[in-house]
Design a protein around this motif. Structure first.
Motif, PDB file in Angstrom:
ATOM      1  N   VAL A  83       0.879  -1.171   0.000  1.00 44.55           N
ATOM      2  CA  VAL A  83       0.000   0.000   0.000  1.00 44.55           C
ATOM      3  C   VAL A  83       0.911   1.214   0.000  1.00 44.55           C
ATOM      4  O   VAL A  83       1.834   1.294   0.814  1.00 44.55           O
ATOM      5  CB  VAL A  83      -0.931   0.043   1.236  1.00 44.55           C
ATOM      6  N   ARG A  84       0.658   2.150  -0.893  1.00 45.45           N
ATOM      7  CA  ARG A  84       1.523   3.326  -1.019  1.00 45.45           C
ATOM      8  C   ARG A  84       1.017   4.417  -0.072  1.00 45.45           C
ATOM      9  O   ARG A  84       0.425   5.411  -0.475  1.00 45.45           O
ATOM     10  CB  ARG A  84       1.506   3.806  -2.466  1.00 45.45           C
ATOM     11  N   ALA A  85       1.240   4.211   1.230  1.00 48.14           N
ATOM     12  CA  ALA A  85       0.767   5.155   2.240  1.00 48.14           C
ATOM     13  C   ALA A  85       1.452   6.505   2.075  1.00 48.14           C
ATOM     14  O   ALA A  85       2.678   6.585   2.023  1.00 48.14           O
ATOM     15  CB  ALA A  85       1.020   4.609   3.642  1.00 48.14           C
ATOM     16  N   LEU A 134      -0.777   5.687   7.720  1.00 52.48           N
ATOM     17  CA  LEU A 134      -2.008   6.215   7.124  1.00 52.48           C
ATOM     18  C   LEU A 134      -2.656   7.305   7.967  1.00 52.48           C
ATOM     19  O   LEU A 134      -3.725   7.809   7.620  1.00 52.48           O
ATOM     20  CB  LEU A 134      -3.006   5.080   6.886  1.00 52.48           C
ATOM     21  N   SER A 139      -3.490   7.780   0.525  1.00 50.62           N
ATOM     22  CA  SER A 139      -2.830   6.648  -0.105  1.00 50.62           C
ATOM     23  C   SER A 139      -2.740   6.966  -1.588  1.00 50.62           C
ATOM     24  O   SER A 139      -3.675   7.527  -2.163  1.00 50.62           O
ATOM     25  CB  SER A 139      -3.630   5.360   0.116  1.00 50.62           C
TER      26      SER A 139
END
Length: 238
Positions: A83-85, A134, A139
Motif C-alpha cells: 500500500v503506497r501510504a 495512514l 494513499s
C-alpha cells in the motif's frame, strides 16, 4: 643472526596462537535489518500465487472476468509497495522479496489482490506500520495495472498513476484474526471509490483493493467483508 631467529620465532608463535583461538561471534541483531542490508541480499524468485484464490474459488464467490494469478517479480525497477501510504517509501518496502498479484471483476467492481513476502519484517510489523503511516489520511496509486483494471468501472478511462485516495473511514472484518487493516476512501478522478483490506500471516501481507465509480463506499466495504473468507482460505495455506 640470533636476533633475527628470535623475532621469527615470536612471529610464528603469535600466528599459531591466533590460529588456535576462534574469532568472536557477531553480536545478535535486536531488530529488522536495515534497508541497505536487505537490498544487498540476492533476490530469490518464489511462487506465491498459491496464496491467492483460484479462478474456480473466485467464481464460487460470485466473481468473474478475472485474470490468471501472476507472480510479481521484485527488482530494482519493480519495487513492491503493498500500500503506497502517503505516497512515500516506507522502511519495509525494500524488504519485499517476492510477490504475487491477481485481478477479478464483479459487474463494474474491480478487485485487485497484491501479496508480498518480506525478509526481516513480520507481516504484523508491516500492517502495524501501515496503520500508523495512514495517519496522514492519504494513499497514492502508482502501479500501471490499477490504471488498466479500473477502466472497467470508468467507461474506458482508468485511474492514472499517482492518483491520490483520501481515506474517509476505517473498518475491520468481524471474525478475522488480527492483524488486519481496512480502510475506504475516494479518488478525486472520476469520483472513484476504493476500499482496501490488508491482512498478515507470518512474513506475508495481502492487500485486497476494490474500486468502482458506481458502487458506494458502504456497499464496497460490505463486499470486501463478504469476500474476505475466500481470500483468507487461500492466504492461510501453510
Amino acid at each position: 643472526m640470533r636476533i633475527s631467529l628470535a623475532v621469527t620465532g615470536l612471529v610464528l608463535l603469535a600466528a599459531g596462537c591466533a590460529a588456535g583461538v576462534p574469532a568472536p561471534a557477531p553480536a545478535p541483531s535486536s531488530g529488522p535489518p536495515s534497508s541497505s542490508a536487505v537490498s544487498a541480499t540476492p533476490l530469490v524468485a518464489k511462487d506465491l500465487t498459491k496464496y491467492l484464490p483460484s479462478e474456480d474459488e473466485l467464481t464460487k464467490a460470485g466473481l468473474s472476468g478475472g485474470r490468471a494469478r501472476l507472480p510479481y517479480v521484485v527488482g530494482p525497477n519493480t519495487p513492491l509497495h503493498i500500500v503506497r501510504a502517503c505516497g512515500s517509501d516506507q522502511p519495509w518496502d525494500p524488504a519485499a522479496r517476492n510477490g504475487a498479484q491477481a485481478y477479478s471483476l464483479k459487474d463494474t467492481l474491480s478487485i485487485r489482490q497484491r501479496l508480498a513476502e518480506y525478509q526481516g519484517y513480520t507481516g504484523e510489523q508491516v500492517v502495524s506500520g501501515l496503520d500508523k503511516a495512514l495517519a496522514c489520511g492519504k494513499s497514492v496509486s502508482e502501479d500501471h495495472d490499477l490504471a488498466i483494471v479500473t477502466r472497467f468501472s470508468t467507461h474506458g478511462k482508468g485511474l492514472p498513476e499517482g492518483s491520490e485516495l483520501t481515506v474517509k473511514t476505517r473498518f475491520s472484518v468481524p471474525g478475522t484474526a488480527d492483524p488486519q487493516l481496512g480502510f475506504c476512501g475516494q479518488y478525486a478522478e472520476a469520483h472513484m471509490v476504493s476500499c482496501v483490506l490488508v491482512l498478515a500471516r507470518g512474513d506475508r501481507v495481502l492487500a485486497v483493493t476494490t474500486s468502482d465509480s458506481h458502487m458506494s463506499m458502504p456497499k464496497q466495504q460490505a463486499e470486501v467483508t463478504r469476500l474476505a473468507p475466500t481470500f483468507l482460505a487461500a492466504f492461510d495455506q501453510g
